[in-house]
Write an enzyme that holds these catalytic residues in place. Structure first.
Site, mmCIF file in Angstrom:
data_model
loop_
_atom_site.group_PDB
_atom_site.id
_atom_site.type_symbol
_atom_site.label_atom_id
_atom_site.label_comp_id
_atom_site.label_asym_id
_atom_site.label_seq_id
_atom_site.Cartn_x
_atom_site.Cartn_y
_atom_site.Cartn_z
ATOM 1 N N ASP A 151 21.569 34.870 12.141
ATOM 2 C CA ASP A 151 22.407 36.106 12.171
ATOM 3 C C ASP A 151 23.404 36.069 13.145
ATOM 4 O OD1 ASP A 151 23.644 38.277 13.226
ATOM 5 O OD2 ASP A 151 21.328 39.759 13.049
ATOM 6 N N TYR B 123 10.969 46.430 13.727
ATOM 7 C CA TYR B 123 10.480 45.769 14.968
ATOM 8 C C TYR B 123 9.211 46.592 16.062
ATOM 9 C CZ TYR B 123 15.690 45.359 13.692
ATOM 10 O OH TYR B 123 16.809 45.303 12.573
ATOM 11 N N GLU C 241 24.517 44.562 8.327
ATOM 12 C CA GLU C 241 23.501 45.465 9.174
ATOM 13 C C GLU C 241 24.543 45.714 10.098
ATOM 14 O OE1 GLU C 241 21.301 42.509 11.378
ATOM 15 O OE2 GLU C 241 19.221 43.239 9.993
ATOM 16 N N ARG D 48 9.724 52.432 12.570
ATOM 17 C CA ARG D 48 9.168 52.782 13.537
ATOM 18 C C ARG D 48 7.781 52.909 13.953
ATOM 19 N NH1 ARG D 48 14.448 55.157 11.588
ATOM 20 N NH2 ARG D 48 15.206 54.944 13.088
ATOM 21 N N GLU E 250 14.307 34.969 12.050
ATOM 22 C CA GLU E 250 16.300 35.607 12.500
ATOM 23 C C GLU E 250 16.280 34.792 13.881
ATOM 24 O OE1 GLU E 250 16.846 39.390 11.523
ATOM 25 O OE2 GLU E 250 19.236 39.342 13.059
ATOM 26 N N ASP F 139 22.570 41.699 22.175
ATOM 27 C CA ASP F 139 22.337 42.457 20.654
ATOM 28 C C ASP F 139 22.971 44.077 20.453
ATOM 29 O OD1 ASP F 139 21.586 42.947 18.014
ATOM 30 O OD2 ASP F 139 19.766 42.833 18.352
HETATM 31 ZN ZN ZN Z 1 20.740 42.630 15.858
HETATM 32 MN MN MN Z 2 20.012 40.688 12.563
HETATM 33 MN MN MN Z 3 17.013 41.366 12.936
#
Ligand code: ZN
Ligand code: MN
Ligand code: MN
Length: 283
Positions: A177, A69, A259, A36, A143, A227
């Site tokens: 993913d 992120y 995840e 973060r 990803e 997501d």
């Molecule tokens: Zn995700």
């Molecule tokens: Mn993922």
């Molecule tokens: Mn990811």
């Protein structure tokens, strides 16, 4: 089959191994720093030695890192791009120092001026980060994304375009993913849909590019482009979708990580991993 989860590094990078051992996982994903924040504290020789020793104690199972992120290498804003470049370069160096072979990353967001312009910026900066990092072995895994907002990487064509236009194609792979691709419109719920989706991936990107999986069910339906991770079997993908992946011989040697939400007791991870193992048909 290598099955595990994303684990916390709170208290030190090596602590992730305690958590993965506590759920009997055989694959691990971590952030290599507080994801973060932009600031990345240096890795000491001691951190590295401790991490490698703990990794050996666990077993030589696959470990992937996920980048912060905050990073957006496709950003049209110069200051955001500069910070992203510096952070991503450093994340690559940390992976290589720790012996982590895969750095999973989202291919950024174009923030309004379109996919083509976004991909062009992304590739230019990705290539420069790989070069500036001085790293040689860690692969960058793009990803598959859900395609929310202006996020890049939600179609196999976009991933193929990034890989094709990079100068460092040999350093690139894909992290598939399950939640994101499903939300992006790729169905895997029946054997036929699964075969078709993977055949399309193979044709456009190449199945051998898949080096890691994120196993998450989806709280949203096919093609809803959001997501939202759900526990295995409790979302719109459902158990049959995961059964297709768990029994695909092409992915027997590939690390797969959950995840999904969990509390400190890790009970949700234990349950999700047990559900996945229960889908494996013994030959
Ligand atoms: Zn995700
Ligand atoms: Mn993922
Ligand atoms: Mn990811």
């Amino acid at each position: 089959m290598y099955l595990g989860s994303h684990m916390s590094i709170s208290g030190g990078l090596h602590r992730a191994f305690d958590h993965i051992m506590a759920v009997d996982g055989t694959a691990l994903q971590i952030f290599t720093r507080n994801q973060r924040q932009w600031k990345i504290p240096p890795l000491s020789e001691e951190d590295i030695a401790l991490f490698k020793a703990k990794w050996q104690t666990w077993g030589s199972y696959p470990v992937a890192a996920h980048d912060s992120y905050l990073i957006n290498l496709a950003s049209p804003k110069e200051d955001g791009a500069a910070k992203s470049m510096a952070a991503f370069t450093e994340e690559l160096r940390r992976c290589e120092a720790l012996g982590i072979r895969w750095l999973v990353t989202h291919p950024g967001s174009h923030l309004g001026d379109g996919v083509e312009a976004g991909i062009a910026r992304y590739v230019k900066r990705l290539d420069k980060a790989i070069e500036d990092s001085g790293t040689e072995s860690t692969l960058v895994l793009l990803e598959t994304t859900a395609g929310q907002g202006t996020n890049l990487g939600s179609s196999f064509e976009e991933l193929a375009e990034i890989i094709r236009s990079s100068r460092h194609t040999d350093r690139l792979g894909v992290c598939y993913d399950t939640c994101h691709t499903f939300a992006a419109g790729y169905d895997i719920r029946t054997p036929e849909a699964y075969a078709d989706t993977l055949a399309r991936f193979d044709q456009l990107v190449g199945i051998e590019r898949i080096r890691f999986f994120h196993l998450n069910d989806s709280k949203v339906g096919l093609g809803e482009r959001k997501d939202r991770h759900d526990h295995i079997g409790q979302g719109h993908i459902g158990l049959e979708g995961f059964r297709n992946i768990m029994n695909d011989p092409r992915f027997k040697e590939i690390g797969m990580s959950l995840e999904t939400d969990k509390k400190e007791d890790l009970e949700d991870d234990r349950r999700n991993l047990a559900v996945l193992k229960g889908l494996v048909q013994n030959a």
